[in-house]
Scaffold this active site. Structure first.
Site, PDB file in Angstrom:
ATOM      1  N   ASP A 197       0.850  -1.192   0.000  1.00 43.12           N
ATOM      2  CA  ASP A 197       0.000   0.000   0.000  1.00 43.12           C
ATOM      3  C   ASP A 197       0.885   1.243   0.000  1.00 43.12           C
ATOM      4  O   ASP A 197       1.954   1.240  -0.622  1.00 43.12           O
ATOM      5  CB  ASP A 197      -0.926  -0.044   1.228  1.00 43.12           C
ATOM      6  CG  ASP A 197      -2.263   0.638   0.972  1.00 43.12           C
ATOM      7  OD1 ASP A 197      -2.277   1.873   0.864  1.00 43.12           O
ATOM      8  OD2 ASP A 197      -3.294  -0.060   0.892  1.00 43.12           O
ATOM      9  N   HIS A 223      -3.485   5.832   3.883  1.00 38.59           N
ATOM     10  CA  HIS A 223      -4.241   4.652   3.448  1.00 38.59           C
ATOM     11  C   HIS A 223      -3.592   3.360   3.924  1.00 38.59           C
ATOM     12  O   HIS A 223      -4.255   2.460   4.457  1.00 38.59           O
ATOM     13  CB  HIS A 223      -4.342   4.675   1.922  1.00 38.59           C
ATOM     14  CG  HIS A 223      -5.325   3.729   1.326  1.00 38.59           C
ATOM     15  ND1 HIS A 223      -4.992   2.440   0.946  1.00 38.59           N
ATOM     16  CD2 HIS A 223      -6.634   3.880   1.032  1.00 38.59           C
ATOM     17  CE1 HIS A 223      -6.048   1.852   0.429  1.00 38.59           C
ATOM     18  NE2 HIS A 223      -7.069   2.696   0.474  1.00 38.59           N
ATOM     19  N   ASN A 260     -14.372   0.297  -5.682  1.00 33.83           N
ATOM     20  CA  ASN A 260     -15.412   1.162  -5.099  1.00 33.83           C
ATOM     21  C   ASN A 260     -16.153   1.975  -6.154  1.00 33.83           C
ATOM     22  O   ASN A 260     -16.564   3.097  -5.891  1.00 33.83           O
ATOM     23  CB  ASN A 260     -14.771   2.140  -4.110  1.00 33.83           C
ATOM     24  CG  ASN A 260     -14.019   1.456  -3.006  1.00 33.83           C
ATOM     25  OD1 ASN A 260     -14.334   0.333  -2.640  1.00 33.83           O
ATOM     26  ND2 ASN A 260     -13.018   2.128  -2.473  1.00 33.83           N
ATOM     27  N   ALA A 262      -7.791  -7.408  -8.602  1.00 32.08           N
ATOM     28  CA  ALA A 262      -8.673  -8.362  -7.921  1.00 32.08           C
ATOM     29  C   ALA A 262      -9.400  -9.276  -8.893  1.00 32.08           C
ATOM     30  O   ALA A 262      -9.882 -10.351  -8.498  1.00 32.08           O
ATOM     31  CB  ALA A 262      -9.685  -7.608  -7.062  1.00 32.08           C
ATOM     32  N   SER A 301     -11.317  -1.156   0.284  1.00 33.10           N
ATOM     33  CA  SER A 301      -9.976  -1.090   0.862  1.00 33.10           C
ATOM     34  C   SER A 301      -9.985  -1.493   2.329  1.00 33.10           C
ATOM     35  O   SER A 301      -9.007  -2.028   2.842  1.00 33.10           O
ATOM     36  CB  SER A 301      -9.423   0.336   0.760  1.00 33.10           C
ATOM     37  OG  SER A 301      -8.966   0.613  -0.532  1.00 33.10           O
TER      38      SER A 301
END
Length: 402
Positions: A140, A172, A270, A286, A344
């Site tokens: 990240d 994040h 998202n 993903a 996330s």
């Protein structure tokens, strides 16, 4: 009656290219192929060595050992890059070649609710497992290394971002790491971490701006596999369009991870607006078949409005869901804590639960760990397109407490 239309965010190209060679093509051949096309020497780097040196950004081409992946630099120019890609596409030793993209820390939605409902919902509070002895990598924006909740932790860290160290200047990564392997707040009042005794490996693959090149993400993934991390958490990605397929480079590393006893878990994305009737496809990486895609649910165990869904075939499905709305976790000083929403936030919940299962049985590694997570997920009243097998669950306690 007006009709609302939605535009997916177009990919942001770096100007470089990514090349995936066939598994039987040896390193010297990979070097020769890229050298002949770029007209220059090809630099070679080991995935275990960490961040690429700054000189690599000036190299026309580089090859990453052991993963059959090469990169053509943006420095060669757009016209030459296009010509090189065309020649590579005609080479039967090459599986794929495509433009390199920037990936982003998936957009989060701030909320002031500081409730650690996620630890409870996934069964971590009642489980006797803590992730002890399990290596969990969080790829990240890095980690606030001075955060009081991580002061006593042994942390292995590496930055893959040119010119930046591991210190998290965005927040994040610290939030995601806190959910996956954090413990309690420094005043000990609230528990917000799932696998608080896991060994934390921090790979900074996104810059303090919240974005990063695919080469840095791919190298970070290879590093985490080389480090023997049983669980690799990635709350990052880019949008794909309906009908798009997965990128083979991510699938190659996802498959290699499973074969070597690691499990890569990634946020689904998202980009949906379900209240307006729009469900976006699971994003990249993903959507690779060998990477576990995680959707987000709220406290009512309903799919989150923003959570991307299983629209595309061939790996584009959602595999499992995690708590992803109003999630309280750590952020860099001076604030220290914050509640955020997004897939996330759901992804590191699943990573923490994966660490619990890996601790519970040394045979649960790679594909076996994947299968156990899916098998033990709690059904929720949502379509599998949106939540996969359901809400991820930790191994139950033998007796007593968290």
């Amino acid at each position: 009656m007006s009709k609302t239309t939605f535009e997916m965010q177009p990919p942001h190209e770096t100007g470089g290219s990514i090349v995936l060679f066939k598994p039987d093509v040896d390193l010297s051949t990979q070097q020769s192929i890229l050298a002949s096309l770029s007209g220059a020497d090809v630099q070679t780097f080991a995935s275990r060595a960490g961040r690429l040196p700054e000189s690599a950004d000036e190299a026309p081409a580089i090859v990453l050992e052991n993963v059959n992946i090469g990169f053509i630099s943006a420095q060669v120019g757009a016209a030459q890059s296009e010509s090189i890609r065309a020649n590579l596409m005609d080479d039967d030793r090459v599986l794929s070649v495509r433009p390199e993209l920037y990936l982003f820390a998936l957009k989060t939605i701030q909320d002031d609710d500081q409730k650690t409902w996620g630890v409870d919902a996934v069964g971590a509070w009642a489980s006797r497992y803590t992730g002890a002895g399990i290596k969990v990598a969080v790829l990240d924006t890095g980690l606030d290394l001075q955060h009081p909740d991580f002061a006593d932790r042994t942390i292995v860290s590496e930055s893959f971002v040119t010119g930046e160290d591991v210190q998290d200047g965005q927040g994040h990564g610290t939030h995601c790491a806190g959910t996956a392997v954090g413990g309690r707040t420094s005043d000990r009042d609230f528990r917000y971490g799932v696998a608080s005794d896991a060994d934390l490996y921090v790979g900074k693959v996104l810059a303090n701006s919240g974005s990063g090149r695919e080469r840095d993400v791919l190298i970070g993934m290879a590093w985490a596999i080389e480090q023997g991390c049983e669980v690799i958490s990635m709350s990052l990605g880019s949008d794909v369009r309906e009908g798009d397929t997965y990128s083979p480079e991510y699938e190659a590393l996802g498959r290699q991870a499973l074969d070597r006893g690691s499990l890569i878990i990634a946020a689904a994305g998202n980009s949906s607006s379900r209240r307006l009737g729009f469900v976006a496809p699971v994003g990249s990486p993903a959507n690779a078949p060998s990477i576990m895609a995680v959707a987000a649910v709220d406290e009512a165990l309903s799919v989150a409005d923003f959570s991307s869904g299983g629209i595309n075939p061939d790996g584009g499905e959602v595999n499992v869901a995690g708590p992803g709305v109003d999630v309280f976790s750590s952020v860099p000083a001076p604030r220290l804590y914050r509640s955020l929403s997004g897939t996330s936030m759901a992804c590191p919940h699943v990573a923490g639960v994966a660490a619990h299962w890996a601790e519970s049985d040394q045979n649960l590694r790679g594909q076996a760990l994947w299968d156990k997570i899916i098998e033990t997920a709690a059904p929720v009243s949502e379509d599998a397109r949106d939540v996969g097998a359901g809400l991820v669950q930790s191994p139950p306690a033998a007796a007593g407490v968290a």
